[in-house]
Every structure is written in structure tokens, then in C-alpha cells.
Design a protein around this motif. Structure first.
Motif, PDB file in Angstrom:
ATOM      1  N   GLN A 191      -0.550  -5.824   5.878  1.00  0.00           N
ATOM      2  CA  GLN A 191      -0.629  -5.896   4.417  1.00  0.00           C
ATOM      3  C   GLN A 191      -1.441  -7.117   3.986  1.00  0.00           C
ATOM      4  O   GLN A 191      -1.292  -8.193   4.564  1.00  0.00           O
ATOM      5  CB  GLN A 191       0.771  -5.965   3.803  1.00  0.00           C
ATOM      6  CG  GLN A 191       1.620  -4.744   4.061  1.00  0.00           C
ATOM      7  CD  GLN A 191       0.973  -3.480   3.523  1.00  0.00           C
ATOM      8  OE1 GLN A 191       0.593  -3.413   2.361  1.00  0.00           O
ATOM      9  NE2 GLN A 191       0.850  -2.486   4.385  1.00  0.00           N
ATOM     10  N   ASN A 245      -1.781 -10.483  -0.981  1.00  0.00           N
ATOM     11  CA  ASN A 245      -1.333 -10.259  -2.355  1.00  0.00           C
ATOM     12  C   ASN A 245      -0.576  -8.933  -2.532  1.00  0.00           C
ATOM     13  O   ASN A 245      -0.245  -8.562  -3.649  1.00  0.00           O
ATOM     14  CB  ASN A 245      -2.525 -10.313  -3.320  1.00  0.00           C
ATOM     15  CG  ASN A 245      -3.561  -9.258  -3.007  1.00  0.00           C
ATOM     16  OD1 ASN A 245      -3.508  -8.621  -1.963  1.00  0.00           O
ATOM     17  ND2 ASN A 245      -4.520  -9.090  -3.899  1.00  0.00           N
ATOM     18  N   ALA A 246      -0.298  -8.221  -1.449  1.00  0.00           N
ATOM     19  CA  ALA A 246       0.400  -6.935  -1.533  1.00  0.00           C
ATOM     20  C   ALA A 246       1.902  -7.143  -1.705  1.00  0.00           C
ATOM     21  O   ALA A 246       2.465  -8.140  -1.248  1.00  0.00           O
ATOM     22  CB  ALA A 246       0.143  -6.115  -0.272  1.00  0.00           C
ATOM     23  N   SER A 247       2.520  -6.185  -2.337  1.00  0.00           N
ATOM     24  CA  SER A 247       3.977  -6.206  -2.447  1.00  0.00           C
ATOM     25  C   SER A 247       4.558  -5.692  -1.129  1.00  0.00           C
ATOM     26  O   SER A 247       4.294  -4.557  -0.730  1.00  0.00           O
ATOM     27  CB  SER A 247       4.442  -5.324  -3.606  1.00  0.00           C
ATOM     28  OG  SER A 247       5.847  -5.267  -3.620  1.00  0.00           O
ATOM     29  N   THR A 248       5.324  -6.516  -0.467  1.00  0.00           N
ATOM     30  CA  THR A 248       5.874  -6.152   0.844  1.00  0.00           C
ATOM     31  C   THR A 248       7.394  -6.005   0.814  1.00  0.00           C
ATOM     32  O   THR A 248       8.023  -5.892   1.863  1.00  0.00           O
ATOM     33  CB  THR A 248       5.485  -7.213   1.893  1.00  0.00           C
ATOM     34  OG1 THR A 248       5.973  -8.484   1.454  1.00  0.00           O
ATOM     35  CG2 THR A 248       3.981  -7.275   2.095  1.00  0.00           C
ATOM     36  N   THR A 249       7.955  -5.968  -0.376  1.00  0.00           N
ATOM     37  CA  THR A 249       9.413  -5.923  -0.505  1.00  0.00           C
ATOM     38  C   THR A 249      10.021  -4.740   0.237  1.00  0.00           C
ATOM     39  O   THR A 249      10.989  -4.902   0.985  1.00  0.00           O
ATOM     40  CB  THR A 249       9.819  -5.893  -1.989  1.00  0.00           C
ATOM     41  OG1 THR A 249       9.269  -7.048  -2.628  1.00  0.00           O
ATOM     42  CG2 THR A 249      11.321  -5.883  -2.148  1.00  0.00           C
TER      43      THR A 249
END
Length: 79
Positions: free
Chosen positions: A27, A30-34
Motif C-alpha cells: 500500500q 497515503n493509503a487507508s490501511t485500516t
């Protein structure tokens, strides 16, 4: 260490953990990795709580061997 027979469901859990970790590592910053991080936590808990580990002789070496075998399984199924 004697040869261990890991249950298929435990191998599947570890293989899923490895795939999810690989997805997480790819990823962008700046990606959302939640969702991926939550999946890693859920899979980690499922692996740690698996009945296979209830046997007193299960060692850290068995956990390493589980990862090694799951990695092999992941590469075979991805091909």
C-alpha cells in the motif's frame, strides 16, 4: 523437532495472514490501511487461539515451521 502435522484450517489462517501482510506492505504511504491492519489483528488472534497450540509441547519452533509451510502453500496457490 519432530515432524508436525498442522491442521488445514491453521495453515489456511497463516497463509491468509501472509497474503494480508503482503497486501499491506504494497500500500502507498497515503493509503487507508485500516481494514488490512484489522484483518492482520483478527487473523493473529485466530492463529494464537487455535486449539493446536493447547498441547503443552508446542514451541516457538512450531510457530516458525507453521509460517514456513504456510508460505509454501501461499506460493503454490498463487501460481
Amino acid at each position: 523437532m519432530t515432524s508436525l502435522h498442522f491442521p488445514d484450517d491453521l495453515l489456511d489462517l497463516q497463509a491468509a495472514w501472509l497474503r494480508t501482510y503482503a497486501d499491506l506492505s504494497r500500500q502507498p504511504a497515503n493509503a487507508s490501511t485500516t481494514a488490512l491492519r484489522r484483518r492482520i489483528i483478527t487473523l493473529s488472534c485466530s492463529i494464537a487461539a487455535h486449539p493446536f497450540w493447547a498441547v503443552p509441547d508446542r514451541s516457538a519452533a512450531a510457530r516458525v515451521e507453521l509460517r514456513r509451510r504456510a508460505r509454501t502453500r501461499t506460493w503454490v496457490t498463487a501460481a
